[in-house]
Design a protein around this motif. Structure first.
Motif, PDB file in Angstrom:
ATOM      1  N   VAL A   1      44.932 -29.461  14.942  1.00 39.17           N
ATOM      2  CA  VAL A   1      46.319 -29.042  15.130  1.00 39.17           C
ATOM      3  C   VAL A   1      46.379 -27.523  15.004  1.00 39.17           C
ATOM      4  O   VAL A   1      46.011 -26.966  13.970  1.00 39.17           O
ATOM      5  CB  VAL A   1      47.248 -29.702  14.091  1.00 39.17           C
ATOM      6  N   ALA A   2      46.837 -26.859  16.057  1.00 40.64           N
ATOM      7  CA  ALA A   2      46.820 -25.388  16.094  1.00 40.64           C
ATOM      8  C   ALA A   2      48.056 -24.794  15.437  1.00 40.64           C
ATOM      9  O   ALA A   2      48.794 -24.009  16.020  1.00 40.64           O
ATOM     10  CB  ALA A   2      46.699 -24.906  17.535  1.00 40.64           C
TER      11      ALA A   2
ATOM     12  N   GLY B   1      47.760 -23.399  12.262  1.00 44.05           N
ATOM     13  CA  GLY B   1      47.297 -22.468  11.239  1.00 44.05           C
ATOM     14  C   GLY B   1      46.917 -21.139  11.846  1.00 44.05           C
ATOM     15  O   GLY B   1      47.575 -20.629  12.751  1.00 44.05           O
ATOM     16  N   ARG B   2      45.805 -20.590  11.376  1.00 46.58           N
ATOM     17  CA  ARG B   2      45.366 -19.268  11.833  1.00 46.58           C
ATOM     18  C   ARG B   2      44.408 -19.349  13.022  1.00 46.58           C
ATOM     19  O   ARG B   2      43.960 -18.315  13.524  1.00 46.58           O
ATOM     20  CB  ARG B   2      44.699 -18.533  10.674  1.00 46.58           C
ATOM     21  N   THR B   3      44.069 -20.558  13.451  1.00 47.85           N
ATOM     22  CA  THR B   3      43.116 -20.745  14.549  1.00 47.85           C
ATOM     23  C   THR B   3      43.841 -21.227  15.794  1.00 47.85           C
ATOM     24  O   THR B   3      44.645 -22.160  15.723  1.00 47.85           O
ATOM     25  CB  THR B   3      42.035 -21.766  14.149  1.00 47.85           C
ATOM     26  N   SER B   4      43.548 -20.613  16.922  1.00 51.12           N
ATOM     27  CA  SER B   4      44.226 -20.981  18.167  1.00 51.12           C
ATOM     28  C   SER B   4      43.705 -22.303  18.710  1.00 51.12           C
ATOM     29  O   SER B   4      42.614 -22.768  18.345  1.00 51.12           O
ATOM     30  CB  SER B   4      44.005 -19.887  19.220  1.00 51.12           C
ATOM     31  N   ALA B   5      44.477 -22.884  19.620  1.00 45.39           N
ATOM     32  CA  ALA B   5      44.056 -24.122  20.267  1.00 45.39           C
ATOM     33  C   ALA B   5      42.742 -23.918  21.008  1.00 45.39           C
ATOM     34  O   ALA B   5      41.852 -24.790  20.983  1.00 45.39           O
ATOM     35  CB  ALA B   5      45.153 -24.601  21.220  1.00 45.39           C
ATOM     36  N   HIS B   6      42.593 -22.774  21.652  1.00 48.72           N
ATOM     37  CA  HIS B   6      41.360 -22.479  22.391  1.00 48.72           C
ATOM     38  C   HIS B   6      40.158 -22.448  21.442  1.00 48.72           C
ATOM     39  O   HIS B   6      39.087 -23.012  21.747  1.00 48.72           O
ATOM     40  CB  HIS B   6      41.502 -21.133  23.103  1.00 48.72           C
ATOM     41  N   GLU B   7      40.314 -21.809  20.299  1.00 50.84           N
ATOM     42  CA  GLU B   7      39.213 -21.722  19.334  1.00 50.84           C
ATOM     43  C   GLU B   7      38.866 -23.093  18.771  1.00 50.84           C
ATOM     44  O   GLU B   7      37.693 -23.396  18.526  1.00 50.84           O
ATOM     45  CB  GLU B   7      39.584 -20.763  18.206  1.00 50.84           C
ATOM     46  N   LEU B   8      39.877 -23.935  18.573  1.00 52.71           N
ATOM     47  CA  LEU B   8      39.626 -25.283  18.055  1.00 52.71           C
ATOM     48  C   LEU B   8      38.888 -26.132  19.084  1.00 52.71           C
ATOM     49  O   LEU B   8      38.008 -26.923  18.736  1.00 52.71           O
ATOM     50  CB  LEU B   8      40.946 -25.937  17.645  1.00 52.71           C
ATOM     51  N   ARG B   9      39.231 -25.953  20.350  1.00 46.88           N
ATOM     52  CA  ARG B   9      38.486 -26.665  21.407  1.00 46.88           C
ATOM     53  C   ARG B   9      37.040 -26.182  21.440  1.00 46.88           C
ATOM     54  O   ARG B   9      36.099 -26.986  21.562  1.00 46.88           O
ATOM     55  CB  ARG B   9      39.155 -26.457  22.763  1.00 46.88           C
ATOM     56  N   ASP B  10      36.840 -24.880  21.336  1.00 52.78           N
ATOM     57  CA  ASP B  10      35.494 -24.331  21.335  1.00 52.78           C
ATOM     58  C   ASP B  10      34.691 -24.836  20.136  1.00 52.78           C
ATOM     59  O   ASP B  10      33.459 -24.949  20.203  1.00 52.78           O
ATOM     60  CB  ASP B  10      35.535 -22.802  21.308  1.00 52.78           C
ATOM     61  N   ALA B  11      35.395 -25.135  19.033  1.00 53.80           N
ATOM     62  CA  ALA B  11      34.722 -25.659  17.841  1.00 53.80           C
ATOM     63  C   ALA B  11      34.296 -27.110  18.014  1.00 53.80           C
ATOM     64  O   ALA B  11      33.538 -27.629  17.191  1.00 53.80           O
ATOM     65  CB  ALA B  11      35.636 -25.522  16.624  1.00 53.80           C
TER      66      ALA B  11
ATOM     67  N   THR C   1      40.324 -33.681  20.324  1.00 53.76           N
ATOM     68  CA  THR C   1      41.696 -33.514  20.798  1.00 53.76           C
ATOM     69  C   THR C   1      42.326 -32.358  20.042  1.00 53.76           C
ATOM     70  O   THR C   1      42.087 -32.196  18.845  1.00 53.76           O
ATOM     71  CB  THR C   1      42.526 -34.789  20.540  1.00 53.76           C
ATOM     72  N   VAL C   2      43.125 -31.553  20.727  1.00 53.65           N
ATOM     73  CA  VAL C   2      43.827 -30.442  20.085  1.00 53.65           C
ATOM     74  C   VAL C   2      45.309 -30.546  20.406  1.00 53.65           C
ATOM     75  O   VAL C   2      45.701 -30.696  21.572  1.00 53.65           O
ATOM     76  CB  VAL C   2      43.292 -29.073  20.562  1.00 53.65           C
ATOM     77  N   LEU C   3      46.139 -30.476  19.376  1.00 56.01           N
ATOM     78  CA  LEU C   3      47.590 -30.464  19.525  1.00 56.01           C
ATOM     79  C   LEU C   3      48.108 -29.078  19.167  1.00 56.01           C
ATOM     80  O   LEU C   3      47.626 -28.462  18.214  1.00 56.01           O
ATOM     81  CB  LEU C   3      48.235 -31.500  18.595  1.00 56.01           C
ATOM     82  N   ASP C   4      49.090 -28.607  19.908  1.00 62.32           N
ATOM     83  CA  ASP C   4      49.701 -27.327  19.558  1.00 62.32           C
ATOM     84  C   ASP C   4      50.534 -27.432  18.294  1.00 62.32           C
ATOM     85  O   ASP C   4      50.682 -26.460  17.553  1.00 62.32           O
ATOM     86  CB  ASP C   4      50.583 -26.833  20.706  1.00 62.32           C
ATOM     87  N   SER C   5      51.090 -28.615  18.042  1.00 57.19           N
ATOM     88  CA  SER C   5      51.908 -28.853  16.853  1.00 57.19           C
ATOM     89  C   SER C   5      52.058 -30.361  16.696  1.00 57.19           C
ATOM     90  O   SER C   5      51.490 -31.139  17.470  1.00 57.19           O
ATOM     91  CB  SER C   5      53.286 -28.197  16.995  1.00 57.19           C
TER      92      SER C   5
END
Length: 222
Positions: free
Chosen positions: A188-189, A191-201, A205-209
């Motif tokens: 879930v983006a 916090g301090r990490t963007s959705a793009h960075e979470l996908r790269d990690a 699945t990544v949610l904006d909120s």
């Protein structure tokens, strides 16, 4: 459908408006007698690790005894200043609705957090989120140092296999920890990490909120 949904707390379910660092600094001063000049990185870490590294920055040796005293002091400060936590912080938008929807569907939920347990309980309580969670099934700073260790502890407490659990968090450390523990991760983006960075990690699945309850439930697998 997952048997167990595990939640990170800070920046995934809530924000404390900066009060968390103030309480941490005061607990550090109480147990070491030293005013905190700087704090080790907190993102994705646990209180045990943060204390050890912060103590090192101040030339202070850290052992289990210091951690125990620090945990007691930090927990007591959260209890004493719970009203201020309520005023300065808040549950993140959509968090309560997703928790409630899962609870209505009889999905078991708990937390995996780097917070000490008493602090976690106070924060969840003041923001009205604790009623949806089985806190005894979770894991806290007292249970280990890293996310994989905490996730394995929570799975053991709940009696659930990794393949039957989902973990929601907001940092690359959450993603990596979930993968190492064999648990599917929804990032879930918020916090301090963007959705793009979470996908790269590597998050599946990544949610904006959490504001779109239906989308969040679908991501979790409900």
């Amino acid at each position: 459908m997952p048997e167990l949904v595990l939640w990170d707390i800070d920046h995934t379910l809530m924000a404390t408006g900066g009060l968390g660092r103030e309480l941490w600094s005061e607990a550090f001063r109480q147990v070491t007698g030293v005013v905190m000049r700087e704090q080790a990185s907190v993102t994705g870490s646990t209180e045990r690790v943060i204390l050890r590294e912060t103590a090192r920055l101040h030339g202070i040796a850290c052992d289990d005894g210091l951690f125990t005293r620090f945990a007691d002091a930090l927990g007591a400060l959260h209890v004493r200043r719970a009203a201020e936590l309520r005023e300065r912080g808040h549950a993140l938008p959509g968090a309560a609705a997703v928790l409630a929807a899962l609870a209505e569907g009889d999905v078991r939920q708990s937390v995996v957090t780097g917070n000490i347990r008493q602090a976690a309980e106070v924060k969840l309580g003041v923001y009205g989120l604790d009623t949806y969670l089985r806190l005894d099934d979770g894991a806290y700073a007292e249970d280990g140092e890293g996310r994989p260790e905490l996730l394995r502890a929570a799975l053991a407490h709940a009696g659930v296999t990794p393949g039957r659990a989902v973990f929601l968090g907001d940092t690359p450390a959450d993603v990596a920890g979930g993968h190492e523990a064999g648990v599917r991760v929804v990032a879930v983006a918020t916090g301090r990490t963007s959705a793009h960075e979470l996908r790269d990690a590597g998050a599946e699945t990544v949610l904006d909120s959490l504001t779109d309850t239906s989308r969040a439930l679908a991501a979790i697998g409900i």
